[in-house]
Design an enzyme around this catalytic site. Structure first.
Site, short mmCIF file in Angstrom:
data_model
loop_
_atom_site.label_atom_id
_atom_site.label_comp_id
_atom_site.label_asym_id
_atom_site.label_seq_id
_atom_site.Cartn_x
_atom_site.Cartn_y
_atom_site.Cartn_z
N THR A 1 50.71 -7.62 7.27
CA THR A 1 49.37 -8.21 7.10
C THR A 1 48.27 -7.16 6.96
OG1 THR A 1 50.19 -10.05 8.43
CG2 THR A 1 47.82 -10.03 7.95
N HIS B 1 58.51 -17.30 15.66
CA HIS B 1 59.89 -16.95 15.29
C HIS B 1 60.82 -17.09 16.49
CE1 HIS B 1 59.38 -15.50 11.20
NE2 HIS B 1 58.32 -14.79 11.57
N ASP C 1 48.29 -14.73 12.33
CA ASP C 1 49.57 -14.73 11.61
C ASP C 1 50.43 -15.87 12.16
OD1 ASP C 1 52.15 -14.16 10.50
OD2 ASP C 1 51.55 -12.07 10.23
N ASP D 1 47.95 -16.73 7.50
CA ASP D 1 48.70 -16.40 6.27
C ASP D 1 49.72 -17.49 5.94
OD1 ASP D 1 50.13 -15.70 8.55
OD2 ASP D 1 50.82 -13.76 7.76
N HIS D 2 50.19 -18.16 7.02
CA HIS D 2 51.17 -19.25 6.90
C HIS D 2 51.40 -19.79 8.29
CE1 HIS D 2 53.95 -16.49 8.78
NE2 HIS D 2 53.57 -15.59 7.89
N SER E 1 54.75 -12.87 5.22
CA SER E 1 53.44 -12.25 5.44
C SER E 1 52.99 -11.27 4.35
CB SER E 1 53.41 -11.57 6.81
OG SER E 1 53.52 -12.56 7.81
N GLU F 1 43.48 -9.17 12.62
CA GLU F 1 44.69 -10.00 12.68
C GLU F 1 45.23 -10.14 14.09
OE1 GLU F 1 48.49 -8.44 11.72
OE2 GLU F 1 49.30 -10.38 11.10
N ASP G 1 52.70 -15.26 15.24
CA ASP G 1 53.87 -15.37 14.37
C ASP G 1 55.17 -15.06 15.11
OD1 ASP G 1 55.23 -15.32 11.65
OD2 ASP G 1 55.50 -13.22 12.22
#
Ligand code: MG
Ligand code: ZN
Length: 364
Positions: free
Chosen positions: A135, A257, A41, A295-296, A82, A248, A253
């Protein structure tokens, strides 16, 4: 007469060429028995690059020969979140950013777990977040908003998922004290990972080792991801047909952040170790397709040279930096190995990953 003869010779030759091409084609479209979809993620190319500078051995990513790039935009926005990204990967539909397993119209879309379960596949999901987080939820739930975690928990117990590991115990204990797993006959271990010995046919197993998310690597999560993946593979391989497993690494992720370099590096190294062990298994097994993607991207992470500007730049030192505390719209890598892996080369929409998997796994 002579003229017809010529045409028929040409036709025979031509059909021979078509047959020859067909033959080659069917040789290259080797179908996998199992699929392991690994999602980092928030893992963009700079995150993948980090282990190349912060690990001692050559990162496992170098072992992949089939590599592509996926476009991640959501149905409603160029920068995805997500839930929409998970829905794109699991159902092949672009949707709005908060949507979990539903389309732009908020109506459910069939996901890969549901499609494969109908064909007799066993299925599993693993995350280092709550198992109800966006996710993993994208692979079993159908809810209009990611924050409907109690409804998502209901969807998990009612789903076709045979194995799960992660956190999120609190979402499965309802206000009246009812444990959703007991109500659905699912065996869940809340204390530690361990191999599932002699699984009963048709039984479903879970490991939930946190009230909500799992620990970070810095807090001491250790090898949860790698170990749960290997337990899952052992269990899912006991089925008569193949299996589908989604793994995952959720917290790459969160480090993005938070713009936390050390957190990100540790989570990336943990994911790398998990990919390494999955790839070793797949090489031995020979029937398993492994896809490693994201996912990004999160944080606009980069590995720039130290220094504030061109005048005092120091190219001998990497200074990892972030451009945002949000997600970004950069393309994400797709690494693939195993039967059918060559189909994942090129640049394409994330929804194509679903379509490519479906056409490899669902033959009729
Ligand atoms: Mg996630
Ligand atoms: Zn995020």
């Amino acid at each position: 007469m002579r003229r017809y003869y010529h045409i028929s010779v040409i036709l025979i030759l031509f059909s021979g060429i078509i047959l020859a091409q067909d033959h080659t084609e069917s040789n290259t479209v080797d179908r996998p028995r199992n699929v392991i979809l690994m999602i980092g993620d928030g893992m963009g190319l700079s995150q993948v690059s980090a282990p190349y500078y912060y690990m001692d051995e050559e990162p496992v990513f170098s072992q992949f020969r089939y590599i592509g790039l996926a476009k991640t935009s959501a149905g409603s926005a160029p920068v995805t979140q997500s839930p929409a990204a998970a829905t794109a990967l699991s159902t092949g539909f672009k949707t709005y950013n908060m949507a979990v397993g539903v389309g732009m119209d908020s109506l459910p879309r069939k996901n890969i777990v549901e499609l494969l379960s109908e064909k007799g596949f066993l299925t599993g999901i693993i995350a280092t977040s709550s198992i109800t987080d966006a996710t993993p939820a994208g692979f079993y739930a159908h809810q209009p908003n990611r924050y409907m975690q109690r409804e998502i928990a209901q969807d998990l117990v009612k789903s076709e998922i045979d194995f799960f590991a992660g956190g999120g115990i609190k979402y499965f204990l309802d206000t009246t004290g009812v444990n959703l797993f007991e109500a659905h006959g699912i065996e869940v271990n809340y204390s530690r990972l361990k191999k599932i010995k002699k699984p009963e046919p048709g039984s479903r197993y879970g490991f939930l080792l946190g009230a909500d998310r799992l620990q970070t690597m810095l807090e001491g999560r250790k090898d949860f991801l790698k170990k749960s993946s290997s337990i899952a593979v052992d269990f899912l391989s006991t089925g008569e047909h193949g299996y589908f497993l989604m793994i995952e690494s959720s917290q790459i992720d969160w480090a993005g952040h938070g713009n936390q370099v050390e957190y990100m590096i540790q989570e990336m190294n943990d994911f790398e170790q998990t990919v390494r062990s999955v790839l070793e298994y797949a090489k031995e097994d020979g029937e398993t397709l492994v896809i490693v993607t994201a996912d990004h991207e999160t944080g606009g992470f980069t590995l720039g040279a130290a220094g504030e500007n061109g005048y005092n730049a120091d190219y001998s030192i990497i200074q990892p930096t972030f451009a945002t505390t949000n997600h970004s719209a950069t393309l994400v890598p797709v690494f693939s190995y195993g039967p059918g892996a060559e189909n994942f080369m090129g640049v394409y929409e994330n929804t194509e990953i679903f379509h490519k998997l479906a056409s490899l796994l669902i033959t009729e």
